[in-house]
Design a protein around this motif. Structure first.
Motif, PDB file in Angstrom:
ATOM      1  N   ASP A  74       1.032  -1.334  -0.246  1.00  0.00           N
ATOM      2  CA  ASP A  74       0.260   0.374   0.110  1.00  0.00           C
ATOM      3  C   ASP A  74       0.862   1.582  -0.237  1.00  0.00           C
ATOM      4  O   ASP A  74       0.555   2.972   0.190  1.00  0.00           O
ATOM      5  N   LYS A  75       2.009   1.553  -0.280  1.00  0.00           N
ATOM      6  CA  LYS A  75       3.372   2.584  -0.136  1.00  0.00           C
ATOM      7  C   LYS A  75       3.927   2.886  -1.500  1.00  0.00           C
ATOM      8  O   LYS A  75       4.623   3.152  -1.441  1.00  0.00           O
ATOM      9  N   VAL A  76       3.140   1.569  -2.653  1.00  0.00           N
ATOM     10  CA  VAL A  76       4.751   1.922  -3.892  1.00  0.00           C
ATOM     11  C   VAL A  76       4.479   3.531  -4.108  1.00  0.00           C
ATOM     12  O   VAL A  76       5.528   4.443  -4.756  1.00  0.00           O
ATOM     13  N   ALA A  77       3.035   3.946  -4.279  1.00  0.00           N
ATOM     14  CA  ALA A  77       3.051   5.184  -5.153  1.00  0.00           C
ATOM     15  C   ALA A  77       4.080   6.357  -4.147  1.00  0.00           C
ATOM     16  O   ALA A  77       4.732   7.387  -4.523  1.00  0.00           O
TER      17      ALA A  77
ATOM     18  N   MET B 129       8.369   9.568  -3.415  1.00  0.00           N
ATOM     19  CA  MET B 129       9.978  10.021  -2.368  1.00  0.00           C
ATOM     20  C   MET B 129      10.703  10.172  -3.663  1.00  0.00           C
ATOM     21  O   MET B 129      11.715  10.502  -3.063  1.00  0.00           O
ATOM     22  N   LEU B 130      11.507   9.083  -3.580  1.00  0.00           N
ATOM     23  CA  LEU B 130      12.212   9.289  -4.725  1.00  0.00           C
ATOM     24  C   LEU B 130      12.448  10.228  -5.905  1.00  0.00           C
ATOM     25  O   LEU B 130      13.197  10.527  -6.596  1.00  0.00           O
ATOM     26  N   ARG B 131      11.458  10.571  -6.851  1.00  0.00           N
ATOM     27  CA  ARG B 131      11.279  11.890  -7.193  1.00  0.00           C
ATOM     28  C   ARG B 131      11.239  12.842  -7.051  1.00  0.00           C
ATOM     29  O   ARG B 131      12.153  13.753  -7.671  1.00  0.00           O
TER      30      ARG B 131
ATOM     31  N   ARG C 245      12.943   1.655 -10.159  1.00  0.00           N
ATOM     32  CA  ARG C 245      11.509   0.513 -10.236  1.00  0.00           C
ATOM     33  C   ARG C 245      12.530  -0.564 -10.900  1.00  0.00           C
ATOM     34  O   ARG C 245      12.360  -0.768 -12.388  1.00  0.00           O
ATOM     35  N   VAL C 246      12.763  -2.000 -10.172  1.00  0.00           N
ATOM     36  CA  VAL C 246      13.070  -3.332 -10.503  1.00  0.00           C
ATOM     37  C   VAL C 246      12.047  -4.205 -10.423  1.00  0.00           C
ATOM     38  O   VAL C 246      12.328  -5.304 -10.804  1.00  0.00           O
TER      39      VAL C 246
ATOM     40  N   LEU D  81       7.872   2.234   5.039  1.00  0.00           N
ATOM     41  CA  LEU D  81       7.618   1.958   3.743  1.00  0.00           C
ATOM     42  C   LEU D  81       8.373   1.170   3.034  1.00  0.00           C
ATOM     43  O   LEU D  81       7.930   0.651   2.290  1.00  0.00           O
ATOM     44  N   PHE D  82       8.651   0.347   3.898  1.00  0.00           N
ATOM     45  CA  PHE D  82       9.702  -0.880   3.203  1.00  0.00           C
ATOM     46  C   PHE D  82       8.921  -1.690   4.084  1.00  0.00           C
ATOM     47  O   PHE D  82       8.907  -1.927   4.868  1.00  0.00           O
ATOM     48  N   ILE D  83       9.243  -3.314   3.298  1.00  0.00           N
ATOM     49  CA  ILE D  83       8.625  -4.576   4.001  1.00  0.00           C
ATOM     50  C   ILE D  83      10.109  -4.756   4.615  1.00  0.00           C
ATOM     51  O   ILE D  83       9.467  -5.583   6.399  1.00  0.00           O
ATOM     52  N   ALA D  84      10.992  -4.672   4.695  1.00  0.00           N
ATOM     53  CA  ALA D  84      12.237  -4.970   5.692  1.00  0.00           C
ATOM     54  C   ALA D  84      13.285  -4.064   5.152  1.00  0.00           C
ATOM     55  O   ALA D  84      12.867  -2.832   4.236  1.00  0.00           O
TER      56      ALA D  84
END
Length: 100
Positions: free
Chosen positions: A15-18, A23-25, A44-45, A80-83
């Motif tokens: 639910d945090k991909v967008a 954030m990266l942009r 994005r990989v 934001l991240f899974i790990a």
């Protein structure tokens, strides 16, 4: 000439991909003012997988960049991240940069 870099990989929570992409942009605007960063790429990989690659002329530039940006990344990671992100300090064996 670039000699060292940082490769950071992480997976966004579904639910945090967008939010991670945004954030990266926005991080690009900050990094543009960082004179020690010769090259910076946010990628994005996979559907929820991202990476950032930074390149520097020397260890002092890499360390200055890491000192400036590692804390905000560490603080954002749990939400934001899974790990925690995977961070590799790398030696650059060859590079082709604009103007080179």
């Amino acid at each position: 000439m670039v000699t060292v870099g940082i490769l950071i990989r992480f997976d966004a929570k579904p639910d945090k991909v967008a939010e991670v992409e945004s954030m990266l942009r926005s991080a690009l605007l900050q990094v543009r003012g960082d004179v020690s960063t010769i090259a910076w790429h946010a990628m994005r990989v996979g559907p929820a997988s991202f990476a950032v690659f930074d390149a520097f002329e020397d260890e002092a530039g890499r360390q200055a960049h890491w000192d400036a940006y590692s804390k905000p990344l560490e603080q954002a990671a749990p939400a934001l991240f899974i790990a925690p992100p995977t961070v590799d300090f790398v030696d650059i064996l060859g590079a082709k940069l604009p103007g080179a």
